[in-house]
Design a protein around this motif. Sequence first.
Motif, PDB file in Angstrom:
ATOM      1  N   GLU A 266      -1.424 -20.349  58.139  1.00 21.81           N
ATOM      2  CA  GLU A 266      -2.055 -19.833  59.362  1.00 21.81           C
ATOM      3  C   GLU A 266      -1.778 -18.345  59.576  1.00 21.81           C
ATOM      4  OE1 GLU A 266      -1.723 -22.523  62.730  1.00 21.81           O
ATOM      5  OE2 GLU A 266      -1.766 -24.232  61.366  1.00 21.81           O
ATOM      6  N   VAL A 267      -0.552 -17.930  59.316  1.00 24.26           N
ATOM      7  CA  VAL A 267      -0.244 -16.500  59.456  1.00 24.26           C
ATOM      8  C   VAL A 267      -0.961 -15.721  58.347  1.00 24.26           C
ATOM      9  CG1 VAL A 267       1.596 -14.758  59.450  1.00 24.26           C
ATOM     10  CG2 VAL A 267       1.947 -16.932  60.646  1.00 24.26           C
ATOM     11  N   GLY A 268      -1.038 -16.317  57.170  1.00 21.93           N
ATOM     12  CA  GLY A 268      -1.745 -15.681  56.053  1.00 21.93           C
ATOM     13  C   GLY A 268      -3.209 -15.449  56.381  1.00 21.93           C
ATOM     14  N   LEU A 269      -3.859 -16.449  56.990  1.00 19.90           N
ATOM     15  CA  LEU A 269      -5.289 -16.321  57.337  1.00 19.90           C
ATOM     16  C   LEU A 269      -5.527 -15.186  58.332  1.00 19.90           C
ATOM     17  CD1 LEU A 269      -6.360 -20.075  57.601  1.00 19.90           C
ATOM     18  CD2 LEU A 269      -7.277 -18.376  56.010  1.00 19.90           C
ATOM     19  N   ALA A 270      -4.549 -14.942  59.209  1.00 22.20           N
ATOM     20  CA  ALA A 270      -4.715 -13.909  60.249  1.00 22.20           C
ATOM     21  C   ALA A 270      -4.179 -12.542  59.798  1.00 22.20           C
ATOM     22  CB  ALA A 270      -3.985 -14.355  61.515  1.00 22.20           C
ATOM     23  N   HIS A 271      -3.689 -12.468  58.568  1.00 19.48           N
ATOM     24  CA  HIS A 271      -3.022 -11.237  58.130  1.00 19.48           C
ATOM     25  C   HIS A 271      -4.043 -10.133  57.825  1.00 19.48           C
ATOM     26  CE1 HIS A 271      -0.472  -8.571  55.758  1.00 19.48           C
ATOM     27  NE2 HIS A 271       0.557  -9.175  56.325  1.00 19.48           N
ATOM     28  N   PRO A 272      -3.849  -8.925  58.393  1.00 21.96           N
ATOM     29  CA  PRO A 272      -4.849  -7.865  58.218  1.00 21.96           C
ATOM     30  C   PRO A 272      -5.055  -7.447  56.762  1.00 21.96           C
ATOM     31  CG  PRO A 272      -2.880  -7.052  59.389  1.00 21.96           C
ATOM     32  CD  PRO A 272      -2.744  -8.529  59.258  1.00 21.96           C
ATOM     33  N   ASP A 277      -9.105 -12.256  51.743  1.00 21.89           N
ATOM     34  CA  ASP A 277      -9.024 -12.799  50.375  1.00 21.89           C
ATOM     35  C   ASP A 277      -8.451 -14.209  50.396  1.00 21.89           C
ATOM     36  OD1 ASP A 277     -10.003 -10.474  49.443  1.00 21.89           O
ATOM     37  OD2 ASP A 277      -8.097  -9.704  48.644  1.00 21.89           O
ATOM     38  N   PHE A 278      -7.468 -14.422  51.269  1.00 25.33           N
ATOM     39  CA  PHE A 278      -6.818 -15.731  51.335  1.00 25.33           C
ATOM     40  C   PHE A 278      -7.808 -16.791  51.839  1.00 25.33           C
ATOM     41  CE2 PHE A 278      -3.558 -18.578  53.534  1.00 25.33           C
ATOM     42  CZ  PHE A 278      -3.183 -19.197  52.352  1.00 25.33           C
ATOM     43  N   ARG A 279      -8.639 -16.406  52.805  1.00 29.83           N
ATOM     44  CA  ARG A 279      -9.650 -17.324  53.342  1.00 29.83           C
ATOM     45  C   ARG A 279     -10.625 -17.734  52.226  1.00 29.83           C
ATOM     46  NH1 ARG A 279     -10.835 -18.350  58.470  1.00 29.83           N
ATOM     47  NH2 ARG A 279      -9.416 -16.682  59.010  1.00 29.83           N
TER      48      ARG A 279
END
Length: 289
Positions: A266-272, A277-279
């Motif tokens: 979840e933090v990865g998905l919101a990371h600027p 890329d993660f999404r």
Amino acid sequence: MKVTKAIIPAAGLGTRVLPASKSIPKEMLPIVDKPAIQYIVEEAVQSGITDILIITSRGKSPMEDHFDRTPELEERLLASGKKDLYDQVVDVTKMANIQYIRQKETKGLGHAVWCAKSFVGDDPFAVMYGDDVIISDHPVCGQLCRAYEEFGLAVAGIKEVTEEQILKYSSLRVEPIRENLFKVTDMIEKPKRDQVLSLYSILGRCVLPAKIFSILEHTKPGAGGEIQLTDAMLELAHAEGMIGVDYIGTRYDMGNKLGILQASVEVGLAHPEIGEDFRAYLKELSKSL
Ligand code: UTP
């Protein structure tokens, strides 16, 4: 009275995340690019906390190193023009006045809090569990501090959990006050099925007055043979009442394997930097699930 002190108990053995936590404190496990404990210190600072005591134990010194200066690394980053990274590693050391004390034996969360007695003095203080990272647009520690400042009573951060989870946590009896605020009238740690008071549990944060120490002084070991903070909080709730804040925020339990993965996703998905890329990666991966 304004709350400016916080303690972060981080002396536990972390047995649920072994072997990862054998030589690295679980509080130092990363969520994308920051260790869990940094998210907690950032939340404290955003909540108006200026003085922090981290309760540590043997093998936990990487936490102290993380909030300390690193002259060699800093020089190298500057020399190679990496000013952004330099700022990040230096800023971490300036966030708050951070002190440390060792809990010499792992006797439970209540005992860990007891170790903060001289740091706290007569002031109210926040307790931020070292393995609970809570992400919110409104820092959760601050939500609790504002309730303490309004009511002048101990405040517990509360959330509803599942029927299975409540057996492993504390269960509270609550009466609504307004919106997400409740009066806590009773509580039990790790209840049996027929002892469950509600699915509301204390999760990750509370704000306590200094008088908790006179209670902890005579609190006997409870569930699991450990001195439980909940037992002392129950005595306080009976003596003068306690407020429950059903806080706005998402909590990640870094003390269990699934919680660590949820936090990273979840933090990865919101990371600027890597979020997009993660999404794309997750979408592709999910086709094969
Ligand atoms: P936990 O019970 O989740 O931590 O305590 P633990 O003992 O490390 O967990 P397991 O069961 O072995 O996996 C909640 C918080 O209180 C701290 C822990 O570090 C954690 O942040 N704690 C717990 C202490 O500081 N001292 C203690 O004696 C117990």
